[in-house]
Design an enzyme around this catalytic site. Structure first.
Site, PDB file in Angstrom:
ATOM      1  N   PRO A  16       0.788  -1.217   0.000  1.00 31.77           N
ATOM      2  CA  PRO A  16       0.000   0.000   0.000  1.00 31.77           C
ATOM      3  C   PRO A  16       0.827   1.278   0.000  1.00 31.77           C
ATOM      4  O   PRO A  16       1.875   1.359   0.645  1.00 31.77           O
ATOM      5  CB  PRO A  16      -0.824  -0.102   1.292  1.00 31.77           C
ATOM      6  CG  PRO A  16      -0.123  -1.116   2.119  1.00 31.77           C
ATOM      7  CD  PRO A  16       0.528  -2.064   1.173  1.00 31.77           C
ATOM      8  N   ASN A  17       0.330   2.235  -0.746  1.00 30.16           N
ATOM      9  CA  ASN A  17       0.868   3.598  -0.843  1.00 30.16           C
ATOM     10  C   ASN A  17       2.172   3.694  -1.636  1.00 30.16           C
ATOM     11  O   ASN A  17       2.661   4.799  -1.895  1.00 30.16           O
ATOM     12  CB  ASN A  17       1.050   4.228   0.563  1.00 30.16           C
ATOM     13  CG  ASN A  17      -0.262   4.309   1.307  1.00 30.16           C
ATOM     14  OD1 ASN A  17      -1.233   4.858   0.774  1.00 30.16           O
ATOM     15  ND2 ASN A  17      -0.347   3.739   2.491  1.00 30.16           N
ATOM     16  N   ARG A  24       5.140  11.046  -2.445  1.00 24.89           N
ATOM     17  CA  ARG A  24       4.811  10.688  -1.059  1.00 24.89           C
ATOM     18  C   ARG A  24       6.022  10.907  -0.150  1.00 24.89           C
ATOM     19  O   ARG A  24       7.054  10.246  -0.327  1.00 24.89           O
ATOM     20  CB  ARG A  24       4.427   9.200  -1.035  1.00 24.89           C
ATOM     21  CG  ARG A  24       4.222   8.653   0.345  1.00 24.89           C
ATOM     22  CD  ARG A  24       4.218   7.133   0.336  1.00 24.89           C
ATOM     23  NE  ARG A  24       3.968   6.635   1.673  1.00 24.89           N
ATOM     24  CZ  ARG A  24       4.205   5.384   2.047  1.00 24.89           C
ATOM     25  NH1 ARG A  24       4.669   4.500   1.179  1.00 24.89           N
ATOM     26  NH2 ARG A  24       3.971   5.012   3.278  1.00 24.89           N
ATOM     27  N   TYR A  29      11.132   8.887   1.403  1.00 25.56           N
ATOM     28  CA  TYR A  29      11.126   7.847   0.361  1.00 25.56           C
ATOM     29  C   TYR A  29      11.812   8.267  -0.944  1.00 25.56           C
ATOM     30  O   TYR A  29      11.920   7.460  -1.861  1.00 25.56           O
ATOM     31  CB  TYR A  29       9.676   7.427   0.077  1.00 25.56           C
ATOM     32  CG  TYR A  29       9.004   6.821   1.291  1.00 25.56           C
ATOM     33  CD1 TYR A  29       9.487   5.631   1.845  1.00 25.56           C
ATOM     34  CD2 TYR A  29       7.917   7.443   1.906  1.00 25.56           C
ATOM     35  CE1 TYR A  29       8.895   5.086   2.976  1.00 25.56           C
ATOM     36  CE2 TYR A  29       7.319   6.888   3.033  1.00 25.56           C
ATOM     37  CZ  TYR A  29       7.807   5.715   3.561  1.00 25.56           C
ATOM     38  OH  TYR A  29       7.226   5.162   4.675  1.00 25.56           O
ATOM     39  N   ASN A  80       8.183  -5.598  -0.838  1.00 26.27           N
ATOM     40  CA  ASN A  80       8.083  -4.422   0.022  1.00 26.27           C
ATOM     41  C   ASN A  80       6.601  -4.308   0.346  1.00 26.27           C
ATOM     42  O   ASN A  80       5.816  -3.792  -0.449  1.00 26.27           O
ATOM     43  CB  ASN A  80       8.577  -3.160  -0.689  1.00 26.27           C
ATOM     44  CG  ASN A  80       8.493  -1.943   0.224  1.00 26.27           C
ATOM     45  OD1 ASN A  80       7.921  -2.002   1.321  1.00 26.27           O
ATOM     46  ND2 ASN A  80       9.068  -0.834  -0.211  1.00 26.27           N
ATOM     47  N   ALA A  83       3.110  -0.778   4.761  1.00 21.63           N
ATOM     48  CA  ALA A  83       2.652  -0.839   6.152  1.00 21.63           C
ATOM     49  C   ALA A  83       2.200  -2.236   6.563  1.00 21.63           C
ATOM     50  O   ALA A  83       2.218  -2.574   7.746  1.00 21.63           O
ATOM     51  CB  ALA A  83       1.530   0.169   6.375  1.00 21.63           C
ATOM     52  N   HIS A  86       4.206  -4.526   8.950  1.00 21.70           N
ATOM     53  CA  HIS A  86       4.142  -4.435  10.409  1.00 21.70           C
ATOM     54  C   HIS A  86       2.853  -4.997  10.988  1.00 21.70           C
ATOM     55  O   HIS A  86       2.684  -5.008  12.201  1.00 21.70           O
ATOM     56  CB  HIS A  86       4.309  -2.967  10.832  1.00 21.70           C
ATOM     57  CG  HIS A  86       5.372  -2.237  10.065  1.00 21.70           C
ATOM     58  ND1 HIS A  86       6.698  -2.589  10.132  1.00 21.70           N
ATOM     59  CD2 HIS A  86       5.301  -1.217   9.158  1.00 21.70           C
ATOM     60  CE1 HIS A  86       7.400  -1.792   9.324  1.00 21.70           C
ATOM     61  NE2 HIS A  86       6.572  -0.957   8.721  1.00 21.70           N
ATOM     62  N   ASP A  93       2.024 -15.670   6.472  1.00 21.85           N
ATOM     63  CA  ASP A  93       1.666 -17.082   6.261  1.00 21.85           C
ATOM     64  C   ASP A  93       1.825 -17.479   4.796  1.00 21.85           C
ATOM     65  O   ASP A  93       2.308 -18.573   4.490  1.00 21.85           O
ATOM     66  CB  ASP A  93       0.224 -17.341   6.715  1.00 21.85           C
ATOM     67  CG  ASP A  93       0.098 -17.409   8.241  1.00 21.85           C
ATOM     68  OD1 ASP A  93       1.137 -17.440   8.925  1.00 21.85           O
ATOM     69  OD2 ASP A  93      -1.044 -17.438   8.726  1.00 21.85           O
ATOM     70  N   GLU A 104      13.101  -9.268   1.544  1.00 28.43           N
ATOM     71  CA  GLU A 104      12.272  -8.149   2.005  1.00 28.43           C
ATOM     72  C   GLU A 104      13.011  -6.842   1.725  1.00 28.43           C
ATOM     73  O   GLU A 104      14.204  -6.734   2.023  1.00 28.43           O
ATOM     74  CB  GLU A 104      12.044  -8.321   3.513  1.00 28.43           C
ATOM     75  CG  GLU A 104      11.284  -7.177   4.158  1.00 28.43           C
ATOM     76  CD  GLU A 104      11.101  -7.398   5.675  1.00 28.43           C
ATOM     77  OE1 GLU A 104      11.539  -8.464   6.194  1.00 28.43           O
ATOM     78  OE2 GLU A 104      10.544  -6.506   6.326  1.00 28.43           O
ATOM     79  N   HIS A 106      12.878  -2.484   1.971  1.00 28.13           N
ATOM     80  CA  HIS A 106      12.267  -1.221   2.389  1.00 28.13           C
ATOM     81  C   HIS A 106      13.141  -0.086   1.887  1.00 28.13           C
ATOM     82  O   HIS A 106      14.373  -0.149   2.016  1.00 28.13           O
ATOM     83  CB  HIS A 106      12.151  -1.127   3.911  1.00 28.13           C
ATOM     84  CG  HIS A 106      11.281  -2.202   4.474  1.00 28.13           C
ATOM     85  ND1 HIS A 106       9.911  -2.174   4.346  1.00 28.13           N
ATOM     86  CD2 HIS A 106      11.582  -3.370   5.089  1.00 28.13           C
ATOM     87  CE1 HIS A 106       9.411  -3.278   4.884  1.00 28.13           C
ATOM     88  NE2 HIS A 106      10.405  -4.021   5.337  1.00 28.13           N
ATOM     89  N   SER A 108      13.173   2.920   3.115  1.00 27.78           N
ATOM     90  CA  SER A 108      13.701   3.611   4.305  1.00 27.78           C
ATOM     91  C   SER A 108      14.282   2.572   5.271  1.00 27.78           C
ATOM     92  O   SER A 108      13.966   1.375   5.171  1.00 27.78           O
ATOM     93  CB  SER A 108      12.578   4.393   4.992  1.00 27.78           C
ATOM     94  OG  SER A 108      11.567   3.514   5.448  1.00 27.78           O
ATOM     95  N   ARG A 113      13.292   4.499  12.388  1.00 27.15           N
ATOM     96  CA  ARG A 113      12.036   5.256  12.378  1.00 27.15           C
ATOM     97  C   ARG A 113      11.206   4.943  13.637  1.00 27.15           C
ATOM     98  O   ARG A 113      11.731   4.439  14.618  1.00 27.15           O
ATOM     99  CB  ARG A 113      11.302   4.966  11.071  1.00 27.15           C
ATOM    100  CG  ARG A 113      12.141   5.380   9.839  1.00 27.15           C
ATOM    101  CD  ARG A 113      11.397   5.167   8.550  1.00 27.15           C
ATOM    102  NE  ARG A 113      10.187   5.985   8.506  1.00 27.15           N
ATOM    103  CZ  ARG A 113       9.205   5.800   7.623  1.00 27.15           C
ATOM    104  NH1 ARG A 113       9.311   4.848   6.712  1.00 27.15           N
ATOM    105  NH2 ARG A 113       8.130   6.575   7.647  1.00 27.15           N
TER     106      ARG A 113
HETATM  107  C1  DQA Z   1       8.294   1.090   3.697  1.00 26.74           C
HETATM  108  C2  DQA Z   1       8.391   1.279   5.216  1.00 26.74           C
HETATM  109  C3  DQA Z   1       7.039   1.029   5.865  1.00 26.74           C
HETATM  110  O1  DQA Z   1       7.129   1.236   7.275  1.00 26.74           O
HETATM  111  C4  DQA Z   1       6.005   1.988   5.325  1.00 26.74           C
HETATM  112  O2  DQA Z   1       4.733   1.721   5.878  1.00 26.74           O
HETATM  113  C5  DQA Z   1       5.956   1.986   3.832  1.00 26.74           C
HETATM  114  C6  DQA Z   1       7.215   1.931   3.088  1.00 26.74           C
HETATM  115  C7  DQA Z   1       9.628   1.441   2.984  1.00 26.74           C
HETATM  116  O3  DQA Z   1       9.783   1.063   1.833  1.00 26.74           O
HETATM  117  O4  DQA Z   1      10.472   2.121   3.570  1.00 26.74           O
HETATM  118  O5  DQA Z   1       4.892   2.103   3.227  1.00 26.74           O
HETATM  119  O6  DQA Z   1       8.043  -0.288   3.440  1.00 26.74           O
END
Ligand code: DQA
Length: 165
Positions: A16-17, A24, A29, A80, A83, A86, A93, A104, A106, A108, A113
């Protein structure tokens, strides 16, 4: 597992996002869009002889279904989960049911953070993690999957020996 034109396939999933990258919270980011990240990821994969199926969804259920798709036809998954990293036991699963390597990513450094970002469900099913290196992290994850996929595949010479016997 292998598309003759593009080589073995790596599934890259974004949560998401991440469709908003570029505008954003650029201080966190960066300015690269997801389309730009997809391009550099695919370029690196093709240099290493791999293809990439690059996807994004804001929906947890769609991400779970996509992870399930990787049970066949993909040599590894880069994820990635945004959110959902978390919060989502469902994504954990689905990832745990895979036999291929999972990296995995990210953009950031989640450990620098807020405390709620320090725990990742995804990590429990991940072979490795890249965090805090921005878009470059996706290219490094491709290198990791390429390395791991090669390790788990019998060498060509060994395969040939077996079939001529
Ligand atoms: C993220 C880090 C996550 O905590 C956050 O919710 C994101 C982006 C990252 O790529 O740094 O949406 O996965």
């Amino acid at each position: 597992m292998t598309n003759k034109a593009t080589g073995p396939q790596i599934l890259v999933l974004n949560g998401p996002n991440l469709n908003l990258l570029g505008t954003r919270e650029p201080a966190i980011y960066g300015r690269a869009t997801l389309a730009e990240i997809a391009k550099t990821t695919k370029t690196r994969a093709s240099q290493l002889g791999f293809g990439v199926d690059f996807r994004q969804s804001n929906s947890e259920s769609e991400l779970v279904s996509w992870v399930q798709e990787a049970r066949t036809g993909f040599v590894g998954v880069i994820v990635n989960a945004g959110a959902y990293t978390h919060t989502s036991i469902a994504i954990l699963d689905a990832l745990a049911a895979l036999e291929v390597p999972v990296v995995e990513v990210h953009l950031s450094n989640i450990f620098r953070r807020e405390a709620f970002r320090h725990h990742s469900f995804v990590s429990q099913a991940a072979t490795g993690i890249v965090a805090g290196l921005g878009p470059k992290g996706y290219e490094l994850a491709v290198e990791a999957i390429a390395h791991l996929a090669r390790l788990s595949r019998p060498r060509r010479s060994a395969r040939r020996k077996k079939t001529t016997r």
